[in-house]
Design a protein around this motif. Structure first.
Motif, PDB file in Angstrom:
ATOM      1  N   THR A 158       3.026   4.858 -10.550  1.00  0.00           N
ATOM      2  CA  THR A 158       4.367   4.853  -9.961  1.00  0.00           C
ATOM      3  C   THR A 158       4.363   5.627  -8.647  1.00  0.00           C
ATOM      4  OG1 THR A 158       6.699   5.343 -10.358  1.00  0.00           O
ATOM      5  CG2 THR A 158       5.120   6.918 -11.217  1.00  0.00           C
ATOM      6  N   GLY A 159       5.497   5.687  -7.990  1.00  0.00           N
ATOM      7  CA  GLY A 159       5.611   6.385  -6.708  1.00  0.00           C
ATOM      8  C   GLY A 159       6.783   5.807  -5.941  1.00  0.00           C
ATOM      9  N   LYS A 160       7.143   6.471  -4.839  1.00  0.00           N
ATOM     10  CA  LYS A 160       8.241   5.971  -4.007  1.00  0.00           C
ATOM     11  C   LYS A 160       7.856   4.618  -3.406  1.00  0.00           C
ATOM     12  CE  LYS A 160      10.606   7.349   0.234  1.00  0.00           C
ATOM     13  NZ  LYS A 160      11.908   6.738  -0.060  1.00  0.00           N
ATOM     14  N   GLY A 161       8.841   3.819  -3.094  1.00  0.00           N
ATOM     15  CA  GLY A 161       8.578   2.531  -2.465  1.00  0.00           C
ATOM     16  C   GLY A 161       7.735   2.706  -1.205  1.00  0.00           C
ATOM     17  N   GLY A 162       6.755   1.808  -1.023  1.00  0.00           N
ATOM     18  CA  GLY A 162       5.991   1.817   0.216  1.00  0.00           C
ATOM     19  C   GLY A 162       4.795   2.752   0.270  1.00  0.00           C
ATOM     20  N   VAL A 163       4.446   3.408  -0.835  1.00  0.00           N
ATOM     21  CA  VAL A 163       3.314   4.340  -0.781  1.00  0.00           C
ATOM     22  C   VAL A 163       1.990   3.675  -1.158  1.00  0.00           C
ATOM     23  CG1 VAL A 163       4.725   6.379  -1.235  1.00  0.00           C
ATOM     24  CG2 VAL A 163       3.643   5.183  -3.154  1.00  0.00           C
ATOM     25  N   GLY A 164       2.041   2.428  -1.606  1.00  0.00           N
ATOM     26  CA  GLY A 164       0.803   1.730  -1.952  1.00  0.00           C
ATOM     27  C   GLY A 164       0.496   1.730  -3.439  1.00  0.00           C
ATOM     28  N   LYS A 165       1.534   1.663  -4.272  1.00  0.00           N
ATOM     29  CA  LYS A 165       1.346   1.615  -5.727  1.00  0.00           C
ATOM     30  C   LYS A 165       0.457   0.455  -6.143  1.00  0.00           C
ATOM     31  CE  LYS A 165       5.774   1.338  -6.744  1.00  0.00           C
ATOM     32  NZ  LYS A 165       6.443   1.891  -5.567  1.00  0.00           N
ATOM     33  N   THR A 166       0.760  -0.728  -5.583  1.00  0.00           N
ATOM     34  CA  THR A 166       0.023  -1.917  -5.992  1.00  0.00           C
ATOM     35  C   THR A 166      -1.446  -1.810  -5.591  1.00  0.00           C
ATOM     36  OG1 THR A 166       2.032  -3.212  -5.747  1.00  0.00           O
ATOM     37  CG2 THR A 166      -0.029  -4.429  -5.856  1.00  0.00           C
ATOM     38  N   ALA A 167      -1.709  -1.342  -4.381  1.00  0.00           N
ATOM     39  CA  ALA A 167      -3.091  -1.208  -3.917  1.00  0.00           C
ATOM     40  C   ALA A 167      -3.861  -0.249  -4.817  1.00  0.00           C
ATOM     41  CB  ALA A 167      -3.109  -0.722  -2.469  1.00  0.00           C
ATOM     42  N   VAL A 168      -3.223   0.865  -5.179  1.00  0.00           N
ATOM     43  CA  VAL A 168      -3.885   1.851  -6.031  1.00  0.00           C
ATOM     44  C   VAL A 168      -4.102   1.274  -7.440  1.00  0.00           C
ATOM     45  CG1 VAL A 168      -3.559   4.055  -7.219  1.00  0.00           C
ATOM     46  CG2 VAL A 168      -3.170   3.898  -4.756  1.00  0.00           C
ATOM     47  N   SER A 169      -3.105   0.578  -7.978  1.00  0.00           N
ATOM     48  CA  SER A 169      -3.256  -0.027  -9.308  1.00  0.00           C
ATOM     49  C   SER A 169      -4.407  -1.017  -9.325  1.00  0.00           C
ATOM     50  CB  SER A 169      -1.976  -0.770  -9.722  1.00  0.00           C
ATOM     51  OG  SER A 169      -0.872   0.066  -9.630  1.00  0.00           O
ATOM     52  N   ALA A 170      -4.450  -1.873  -8.309  1.00  0.00           N
ATOM     53  CA  ALA A 170      -5.496  -2.888  -8.234  1.00  0.00           C
ATOM     54  C   ALA A 170      -6.862  -2.213  -8.151  1.00  0.00           C
ATOM     55  CB  ALA A 170      -5.263  -3.792  -7.027  1.00  0.00           C
ATOM     56  N   GLY A 184       3.173  -5.536   3.594  1.00  0.00           N
ATOM     57  CA  GLY A 184       4.165  -5.685   2.523  1.00  0.00           C
ATOM     58  C   GLY A 184       5.598  -5.636   3.034  1.00  0.00           C
ATOM     59  N   PRO A 185       5.961  -4.537   3.720  1.00  0.00           N
ATOM     60  CA  PRO A 185       7.311  -4.452   4.285  1.00  0.00           C
ATOM     61  C   PRO A 185       7.663  -5.620   5.197  1.00  0.00           C
ATOM     62  CG  PRO A 185       6.293  -2.302   4.317  1.00  0.00           C
ATOM     63  CD  PRO A 185       5.248  -3.257   3.820  1.00  0.00           C
ATOM     64  N   VAL A 186       6.718  -6.084   6.020  1.00  0.00           N
ATOM     65  CA  VAL A 186       7.016  -7.199   6.923  1.00  0.00           C
ATOM     66  C   VAL A 186       7.397  -8.437   6.116  1.00  0.00           C
ATOM     67  CG1 VAL A 186       5.950  -8.882   8.498  1.00  0.00           C
ATOM     68  CG2 VAL A 186       5.734  -6.437   8.943  1.00  0.00           C
ATOM     69  N   ARG A 187       6.647  -8.658   5.027  1.00  0.00           N
ATOM     70  CA  ARG A 187       6.969  -9.814   4.183  1.00  0.00           C
ATOM     71  C   ARG A 187       8.384  -9.708   3.643  1.00  0.00           C
ATOM     72  NH1 ARG A 187       1.951 -10.093   1.579  1.00  0.00           N
ATOM     73  NH2 ARG A 187       2.685  -8.745  -0.064  1.00  0.00           N
ATOM     74  N   GLU A 188       8.740  -8.501   3.192  1.00  0.00           N
ATOM     75  CA  GLU A 188      10.087  -8.320   2.650  1.00  0.00           C
ATOM     76  C   GLU A 188      11.153  -8.440   3.736  1.00  0.00           C
ATOM     77  OE1 GLU A 188      11.358  -5.281  -0.376  1.00  0.00           O
ATOM     78  OE2 GLU A 188       9.212  -4.873  -0.358  1.00  0.00           O
ATOM     79  N   ALA A 189      10.849  -7.884   4.914  1.00  0.00           N
ATOM     80  CA  ALA A 189      11.819  -7.932   6.009  1.00  0.00           C
ATOM     81  C   ALA A 189      12.069  -9.371   6.446  1.00  0.00           C
ATOM     82  CB  ALA A 189      11.331  -7.094   7.190  1.00  0.00           C
ATOM     83  N   GLU A 190      11.009 -10.170   6.438  1.00  0.00           N
ATOM     84  CA  GLU A 190      11.157 -11.583   6.807  1.00  0.00           C
ATOM     85  C   GLU A 190      12.124 -12.288   5.857  1.00  0.00           C
ATOM     86  OE1 GLU A 190       7.069 -12.919   6.892  1.00  0.00           O
ATOM     87  OE2 GLU A 190       7.417 -13.730   8.894  1.00  0.00           O
ATOM     88  N   THR A 191      11.931 -12.019   4.552  1.00  0.00           N
ATOM     89  CA  THR A 191      12.836 -12.583   3.563  1.00  0.00           C
ATOM     90  C   THR A 191      14.271 -12.185   3.868  1.00  0.00           C
ATOM     91  OG1 THR A 191      11.066 -12.047   2.025  1.00  0.00           O
ATOM     92  CG2 THR A 191      13.105 -12.873   1.074  1.00  0.00           C
ATOM     93  N   PHE A 192      14.422 -10.913   4.175  1.00  0.00           N
ATOM     94  CA  PHE A 192      15.731 -10.380   4.501  1.00  0.00           C
ATOM     95  C   PHE A 192      16.370 -11.093   5.683  1.00  0.00           C
ATOM     96  CE2 PHE A 192      18.345  -6.898   3.442  1.00  0.00           C
ATOM     97  CZ  PHE A 192      17.735  -6.338   2.340  1.00  0.00           C
ATOM     98  N   MET A 193      15.572 -11.263   6.739  1.00  0.00           N
ATOM     99  CA  MET A 193      16.095 -11.862   7.963  1.00  0.00           C
ATOM    100  C   MET A 193      16.581 -13.283   7.715  1.00  0.00           C
ATOM    101  SD  MET A 193      15.801  -9.582  10.421  1.00  0.00           S
ATOM    102  CE  MET A 193      15.782 -10.427  11.997  1.00  0.00           C
TER     103      MET A 193
END
Lengths: 323, 379
Positions: free
Chosen positions: A21-33, B249-258
Motif C-alpha cells: 500500500t501507499g499514497k497514490g502515485g508512489v509506485g505501489k504497482t511497480a513495487v508489487s510486480a 500512469g498519471p498521464v494515462r489517467e489525465a487523458e481519461t479525465f480530459m
C-alpha cells in the motif's frame, strides 16, 4: 535483514500474504510486480493481484489485460485482477455451497447493495478471496497490489467490523478463519511504499499508527521508492563548487567547445532536490525505529516503464534484502 | 479565471493537486482581487501552515495580508482557506435534511451511521462537492478553488451527486426498507432476500433496514440537493483544472479525465503539468557535450588542476570523478526529460490549455513558495 531485528521476525519474502500500500502515485504497482517477480524467481509459486482495475499491473509485465482468472506472466508467477462480483460468485459457490449460475439476477442487485450500502462486505469478499488462496495453499506467496493507504485500514479492519455487526450466519463463520490468517504475523503483513516527499512520508507514518491501533495485521516493512542518487561526497561537493566558479567553468566550456552551464545547473538541481528529500527519509527512519525493515529502491532513469523496469526494481529489492 | 466562480482542481493521486489549487487561489487573490476561497480536503501540514489553517479548520479563515507582504506581494483581494471535515459535514447535512430534530438525533446516534457515513456512495467525494455547494450558495466568495479528494478512481467524485440520487431511487433501498414480512410475498424479490439472508444473516439485514428507513426520511432533500450540485458543476461559471505529472500512469489517467469531463457536460479550463523537468535538459548538442565530459574527464581534470585557480589544491582523480558524475547526471535527467516530452506530446491534443510547472526543489512551506508555483500557472 538487520542485525538489530528480533530473530523471530519473519523475513519479508517468507510471508504468504503481503498487502502493498501507499499514497497514490508512489509506485505501489511497480513495487508489487517487482516483489512478486523476485519471489517467483526464488522458486515460490506466486500470485500477484491488482485490486483497482487500472491495468498498471499488466503494463508492469507487458502482458495482456489481467482478469479474475489468474494468468501466467512469468515462470512461477500468476497475475490477476480483483473483481468483486466474480469473487462473490466464487464465494457463494465454494463457501456457502450455493449452486453456480442460479442466482445471477439477484446477485447483480446484491452487488449494488454490497457496493453501496452494507459496511465491510465488499472488503470482506476481497480480503476473503485473498486469504482463501493462502488457506488452500494454491500459492506459496500472494502479493496484493493494494488500495491506497487511506483505504487499506478499512479493508483490513473489515473482518472485525463484520464480526461486530453480523451476529449470526455463514458470513460470521467465515470471518473467523480470515481473521486468523490476517492476524498471524508470520503469514500476513503490510508493506508500505513511500517516495521521499512530505505527503507520502506523512501518510506512511499515519498508516503505521492506524495499522497498529485499528487492525490486527502486522507491518512487514517499508519501501522508500525513487530515491535519487547522491552525486557527490562532501569533499567532492567542494570540488564541484570550485568547478562552478566562473573562471573554471569558463575554461571547461572552452575545452568542450560550448557552454557547460546547463550541465552544472542539472547537477545542482539533483544535489538540492536530493537534499530536501533526505530530510523526509530521515524523519521516516527515526519514526520507524530499527525494528522495521526499511528498503530503498533507486530512481530509475529509464526511457519507458515495463518489464525492464520491473526487473530493475526487483534486483534493487533483492540487493536490499541481502544487505 | 476572471469570469469563473468555481474552479475544481482534479487529476490522478500524488501529482500535487492540493498545492496547485492553493497556488491558483493565492494568485487569484493577489492579481484578480475579490474574495477567494481555497477549499481543500487533505492538505500537507506545511501547506496548511502556509495558508494559516488550523488543524480543525472546517470554517473558512482568512490568510493574513501580512503573509502576502512577507512574500513580497500586495494582494488586491482576500485569500481565505478552509478544510473539509467529512464527519462534521455529514452531521450538518443530516441535521439539515432530517424532518425533525428527533429523527436527526436518531440517525446521528445510530451505530451504523458512523460506518456508513464513511463508506457508502463514495461519501467522501460527495461531501467535498456538497461543502463546495454550501459555501458557494452563501455567496460570500467571488471565487472558490477546490481540490478534489484522492479517489480510488479519480472520476468517482464527478459521479457522486448522480450516485447519491440513484441510491435513493434504487430498488435496493426499497428492498431493504419494506417490512420484513411482505418480502416473502413478493415472488420477484424472493431470490434477492434468499441470497442476502444466506450471506449476511437476517438480523444484520434488519439492522441495516432500520437505519435506511430512518435515512430515507431525508431522501427528498438529498436528491434535490444532489441535482442542484450537479447543475452547479455543469454551469459555465465552473471550470475544471486537470493536474498531472508527466509520469506514464498519471498521464494515462489525465487523458481519461480530459475526455471524460466534456462527455459529462463539464468544462475543462486548463491542464497543469506539474513537476516538469527544466527545458535546458533537451537543448541541442548538450547530450554529446555531457558524453564528451565523461569520456575526457581525466584529461580535462588534469588540465584544470594544472591551471591553478579554484582547483589548485584539488586532486585530479577527484575532480575527474566529479566531472563524470556531472556528465552522467545530465544524461540521466535527459532520459527522463525526453520521456516527459513524449508523454507531453501525447497529452498535447489541446495545446492551448496546457501550462508547465517546473520541479521545485523544496517543499511548499510558506506563502512565498505557494506564489512561486503560482507564477507558472498564472497567465
Amino acid at each position: 535483514m538487520r542485525q538489530s531485528e528480533a530473530p523471530t521476525a519473519p523475513r519479508l519474502l517468507d510471508r504468504k500474504l503481503l498487502f502493498v500500500t501507499g499514497k497514490g502515485g508512489v509506485g505501489k504497482t511497480a513495487v508489487s510486480a517487482a516483489l512478486a517477480l523476485l519471489a517467483a524467481s526464488q522458486g515460490k509459486r506466486t500470485l500477484v493481484c491488482e485490486l483497482d482495475a487500472k491495468g498498471d499491473l499488466a503494463s508492469s509485465f507487458e502482458c495482456g489485460p489481467t482478469r479474475f482468472e489468474p494468468r501466467l506472466v512469468a515462470p512461477n508467477l500468476w497475475a490477476m485482477s480483483m473483481d468483486t462480483e466474480a469473487s462473490l460468485r466464487q464465494y457463494l459457490a465454494l463457501q456457502l455451497k450455493l449452486p453456480r449460475g442460479q442466482y445471477v439476477a439477484p446477485l447483480a442487485r446484491m452487488l449494488d447493495f454490497v457496493a453501496s450500502a452494507a459496511p465491510g462486505v465488499r472488503e470482506i469478499v476481497t480480503v476473503g478471496k485473498l486469504c482463501w488462496e493462502v488457506r488452500e495453499r494454491h500459492y506459496d506467496m500472494v502479493v496484493v497490489d493494494g488500495v491506497a493507504s487511506g483505504h487499506i485500514i478499512g479493508q483490513l479492519a473489515a473482518p472485525q467490523a463484520v464480526n461486530r455487526l453480523v451476529r449470526v450466519g455463514p458470513v460470521r463463520n467465515q470471518t473467523g478463519w480470515v481473521l486468523d490468517i490476517l492476524s498471524d504475523r508470520s503469514t500476513t503483513g503490510v508493506l508500505a511504499v513511500a517516495t521521499p516527499e512530505e505527503m507520502p512520508v506523512m501518510e506512511t507514518m499515519e498508516l503505521v499508527d492506524r495499522l497498529a491501533q485499528e487492525t490486527t495485521v502486522g507491518l512487514a516493512g517499508v519501501i522508500v521508492n525513487r530515491v535519487l542518487p547522491e552525486l557527490f561526497g562532501t569533499r567532492e561537493e567542494e570540488a564541484f563548487d570550485a568547478l562552478s566558479e566562473p573562471a573554471v567553468a569558463g575554461s571547461l566550456s572552452e575545452a568542450l567547445g560550448g557552454t557547460v552551464t546547463p550541465l552544472l545547473e542539472a547537477a545542482r538541481l539533483m544535489v538540492r532536490t536530493r537534499r530536501s528529500r533526505a530530510a523526509h527519509v530521515e524523519r521516516l527512519r527515526d519514526f520507524l525505529g530499527p525494528s522495521v525493515p526499511l528498503l530503498y529502491v533507486p530512481y530509475l532513469f529509464l526511457r519507458s516503464y515495463g518489464l525492464r523496469a520491473t526487473h530493475q526494481v526487483s534486483a534493487a529489492i533483492a540487493a536490499e534484502l541481502e544487505s | 479565471m476572471a469570469a469563473k466562480e468555481i474552479a475544481v482542481v482534479c487529476g490522478p493521486g500524488g501529482v500535487g493537486k492540493t498545492t496547485v489549487a492553493a497556488a491558483a487561489a493565492a494568485m487569484a487573490a493577489w492579481h484578480q482581487g475579490g474574495r477567494v476561497l481555497a477549499l481543500t480536503v487533505d492538505p500537507a501540514r506545511r501547506l496548511a501552515d502556509a495558508l494559516g489553517l488550523s488543524p480543525s479548520g472546517d470554517m473558512p479563515e482568512q490568510v493574513p495580508k501580512s503573509a502576502f507582504r512577507a512574500a513580497g506581494a500586495v494582494p488586491q483581494g482576500e485569500l481565505w482557506a478552509a478544510m473539509v471535515d467529512t464527519k462534521k459535514s455529514w452531521d450538518r447535512l443530516v441535521t439539515r435534511h432530517a424532518p425533525d430534530r428527533a429523527t436527526a438525533r436518531r440517525i446521528l446516534t445510530n451505530p451504523l451511521y458512523q460506518d456508513i457515513a464513511g463508506r457508502f456512495v463514495q461519501s467522501h467525494d460527495y461531501i467535498a462537492i456538497e461543502r463546495l455547494y454550501e459555501l458557494h450558495s452563501e455567496g460570500t466568495y467571488d471565487l472558490i478553488v477546490v481540490d478534489t479528494p484522492p479517489s480510488r478512481n479519480a472520476i468517482d467524485f464527478l459521479l457522486a451527486p448522480e450516485r447519491m440520487a440513484e441510491f435513493f431511487a434504487s430498488r435496493l433501498l426499497r428492498f431493504l426498507t419494506v417490512p420484513y414480512r411482505s418480502r416473502l410475498v413478493d415472488v420477484a424479490s424472493r431470490p434477492f432476500y434468499y441470497v442476502a439472508d444466506k450471506i449476511l444473516g437476517s438480523q444484520f439485514l434488519q439492522d441495516i433496514a432500520e437505519f435506511f428507513i430512518l435515512f430515507q426520511t431525508m431522501s427528498e432533500g438529498f436528491v434535490e440537493r444532489a441535482q442542484e450540485v450537479e447543475r452547479l458543476l455543469a454551469d459555465r461559471r465552473t471550470t475544471f483544472v486537470v493536474v498531472s505529472t508527466l509520469e506514464a500512469g498519471p498521464v494515462r489517467e489525465a487523458e481519461t479525465f480530459m475526455s471524460l469531463l466534456p462527455a459529462q457536460g463539464l468544462h475543462v479550463g486548463a491542464l497543469v503539468l506539474n513537476r516538469v523537468l527544466p527545458a535546458y535538459l533537451l537543448a541541442d548538442g548538450l547530450k554529446e557535450r555531457a558524453e564528451d565530459l565523461c569520456d575526457q574527464a581525466n584529461e580535462l581534470a588534469g588540465r584544470l588542476c594544472a591551471t591553478g585557480g579554484a582547483l589548485q589544491e584539488r586532486e585530479p582523480a577527484q575532480v575527474s570523478r566529479v566531472l563524470r558524475e556531472i556528465g552522467t547526471n545530465f544524461n540521466n535527467l535527459g532520459v527522463v526529460a525526453r520521456r516527459e516530452a513524449s508523454q507531453r506530446s501525447d497529452l498535447g491534443r489541446s495545446p492551448g490549455l496546457a501550462v508547465s510547472v517546473p520541479e521545485l526543489e523544496g517543499d511548499v512551506h510558506d506563502l512565498a513558495s505557494v506564489l512561486e508555483l503560482g507564477r507558472h500557472i498564472w497567465s
